[in-house]
Each structure stands twice: as C-alpha cells, then as structure tokens.
Design a protein around this motif. Structure first.
Motif: not given
Ligand SMILES: [Zn+2]
Length: 381
Positions: A259-283
């Motif tokens: 389990n892990f948590e992310i605390r975004p600052i304004p300018g980083l949306t929840l959708t962007q986080i979702e996409i970034l996680i998929q990207e980073k873990l893609q391989s």
C-alpha cells in the motif's frame, strides 16, 4: 427586535448533543439526519428557505439554506459529521458541551460544529431587509470518510455564489491551497511452490521488489518535476506505507501486497498521477500483466488552490487583513472550487481536530463573528 433562535451557548450545546459520526466501519457510522433537521429548524426560524438532499444509497443528508434571491452572494459551508472517538481517552462526555478554562469541549466542537454556532449567532442579528445577494449556508455529509456529501452537492448544484468559505478550523488564518491525497494498493499474485525448487513457483516478493524500485524512481521524478514554493514540503510526496507477503519459510511466496499514498501539490492532478503510475510501471506490468493488480484505496481528494490571479482572494485578503497560506490537510475545497472561488477560514485550531477532549478555544468566537459579518456585508449587501 425579538430574537428568533436560542442564545449562542444553547445552540452550540444542541449541535454537540447530536452524534453524527462518519466511519468506514458500518457498525459505527451514523446518519446525520437529526443534526441536519435541527440546523434547518434554526435557519428556517431565521426565515431561510431550506433544501435537504439525501445522498444516494446512504442515510446521509446535505442541507442548503438560502436567504435572498438573484445570482452571486456568499456560501458558508461546513460538514455536519465528526470522526469517531475513543471513550477510554476522553475525560469528558463527547456529547455534552463542557466549558472549562475558556475552552468548549466536545466531539465536533472545533471540527466543525462551532462554526455553525457562530454562523447562527451572526445571522440572528443581521438586517435581512437590506440583503442584495443571496446568503447560502451549506452543511454536508460524510466529509470525514469519502466526501460524498460535497461531491453530490456539486453534481446536483444549481447555484453560483461569488465566493465559498469553508469554516474548517484554520485558527482564523486564510487558506487558499492544500495538497491532495490518493492511495493505492498493488497486489502481486505469484504462484506458490516448495522453496527447495525456485522454478516450481513465481515469487511475488521478487516481483514486488522491482515494483518498489520503480516507485522510488517515481517518487524522485515527482519531487524533481513538480514544485510549489508556498508549501513547507514544496513537492508531491510518495510514501510506501505497508507491505505484506509470504507465510512459511520453506514456501515460495504467492501473494505480496503493497500500500502506498501520494500527496499531490496543486498542478498535479489525480488523472496525471494515474497515467504516470501506469507509465512508470509499464514494463513490469507488460511482463506480468495478469499477476499485477493495482487498486485505488479509499476516496481520493485532488490538490486545491485558489490562485492570486483570483480577485476574490485579493478582496478577502484585504477585507480580513490576512495573507493567505497553505496547509497539509485535505478539505472539500477542490470539489467546491468547480462552482465558485473557494477559501478555507474558520475558528479553532486543526491541532484539536480528531483528538480526544477536542475543544474550541473561546478566544476565537468574537473574531469569527467579526469576520463573518465583514464577509456578509462584502458579498451580500
Ligand atoms: Zn473538518
């Protein structure tokens, strides 16, 4: 003029007396109906019109009270619910408002029924005949769990005030931004086998080891890429919170969960986080697709900011002689900002919220009433 509602202390007592605990634990979770009814009664005695909405599939309710007609105006908002309490650590009855050492003790005194008591006190003496724009009072449900009250209000909303003030306990500081919160669980489903033959199974801990490496990279990437100087921790944070896997020493581990948590600052949306996680873990997802399950935990709250480009913020800073600040806790503001500029400003300290022997320092009452009066005159007269 005869007062239409009871005195401040009597109202405050009556609000604390009604339990409105929200909890993800169904056996503790309570309806807020009695509280909403009581608040509506006070406001309707003050000649406000009342709209009560049930949150679909729950026994929870939002209340919107309105005085005046037309567009614009001011909306004062607070949540009706409180967190649960531990009776072993409270020295006072959580449902009896107790005054001692210039402090008002009770569950929800500071977070945030005290704000409603202050609002009612101010509204009991305003000049209703001169109102030019509407005054709205909103009380939401389930802020302490999934914020479904605020979300439903936005979905079903038909009003457009000029400004929304959420009276969370900010020690009467003006808050214009906060971080968001989103949490995930990653399950790796391996295949068990006897430890003497590693090829006999798929070790989920070893796959998780790679996932953790990617997440640590992700954490560094976020810190480098996103910065917001107004926050004391000026970047989005990632915390690997808990990990479970394996049972017997001689068995290949089949299931590992992180389990892990992310605390975004304004300018980083929840959708962007979702996409970034998929990207980073893609391989690794491509390699083990059917064996990696990513789930969102709890209900996510976006980061929030009412920027200085906004006239409403400047207006309130000048009016209240306050410089806006940021905080690290979440509120309903990111939902409300969809309909109007939203700021957080309320009596009492966040340090006493969610604590045993919760209290509101009486020192905040008079300044809160002053600020509410100023805001009403600015936006509604
Ligand atoms: Zn609160």
């Amino acid at each position: 003029m005869k007062r239409k509602i009871p005195p401040f202390m009597e109202i405050y007592k009556s609000l604390i007396k009604i339990p409105t605990i929200s909890s993800t634990n169904k056996s503790i979770d309570q309806s807020n109906k009695n509280f909403i009814d009581l608040l509506s009664n006070y406001l309707s005695d003050l000649k406000f019109s009342i709209k009560i909405d049930q949150i679909p599939n729950t026994n929870k309710f939002n209340m919107l009270a309105c005085m005046g007609t037309g567009c614009g105006g001011l909306l004062l908002s607070g949540h009706s619910d409180t967190v649960d309490f531990d009776e072993n650590t409270w020295t006072k009855d959580p449902f009896i408002l107790t005054e001692s050492n210039n402090k008002f003790y009770g569950l929800g005194t500071v977070d945030m029924k005290g704000f409603f008591a202050c609002i009612l006190e101010v509204l009991s003496s305003i000049n209703k005949k001169k109102i030019k724009k509407p005054i709205y009072i909103l009380s939401t449900a389930n802020e302490e769990t999934d914020m479904s009250g605020a979300k439903y209000f936005i979905e079903s909303n038909i009003i457009q005030p000029d400004c929304i003030i959420i009276g969370e306990p900010t020690s009467l500081e003006l808050i214009n931004a906060h971080k968001g919160h989103v949490s995930y669980s990653i399950e790796v489903i391996g295949r068990t086998g006897h430890s003497s033959n590693p090829d006999d199974g798929i070790n989920s801990i070893e796959i998780m080891h790679h996932i953790i490496e990617y997440l640590i990279d992700f954490k560094k990437y976020l810190k480098k890429k996103y910065q917001h100087k107004k926050f004391s921790i000026p970047y989005p944070t990632v915390n690997l919170s808990s990990i479970h896997g394996g049972d017997a020493i001689n068995r290949i581990c089949s299931l590992c969960t992180l389990n892990f948590e992310i605390r975004p600052i304004p300018g980083l949306t929840l959708t962007q986080i979702e996409i970034l996680i998929q990207e980073k873990l893609q391989s690794i997802i491509l390699k083990w697709s059917s064996r990696i399950v990513i789930k969102k935990l709890f209900s996510a709250v976006p980061a929030f900011e009412c920027s200085h480009k906004n006239n409403t913020l400047k207006k309130i800073e000048t009016l209240c002689k306050l410089n806006s600040k940021t905080v690290n806790y979440c509120t309903e503001a990111p939902f409300f900002e969809k309909i109007a500029p939203t700021l957080i400003l309320g009596p009492g300290s966040i340090a006493q919220a969610h604590q045993s022997d919760e209290y509101l320092d009486s020192f905040f009452i008079e300044p809160t009433k002053n600020i509410l009066n100023k805001l009403l005159y600015q936006f509604c007269y």
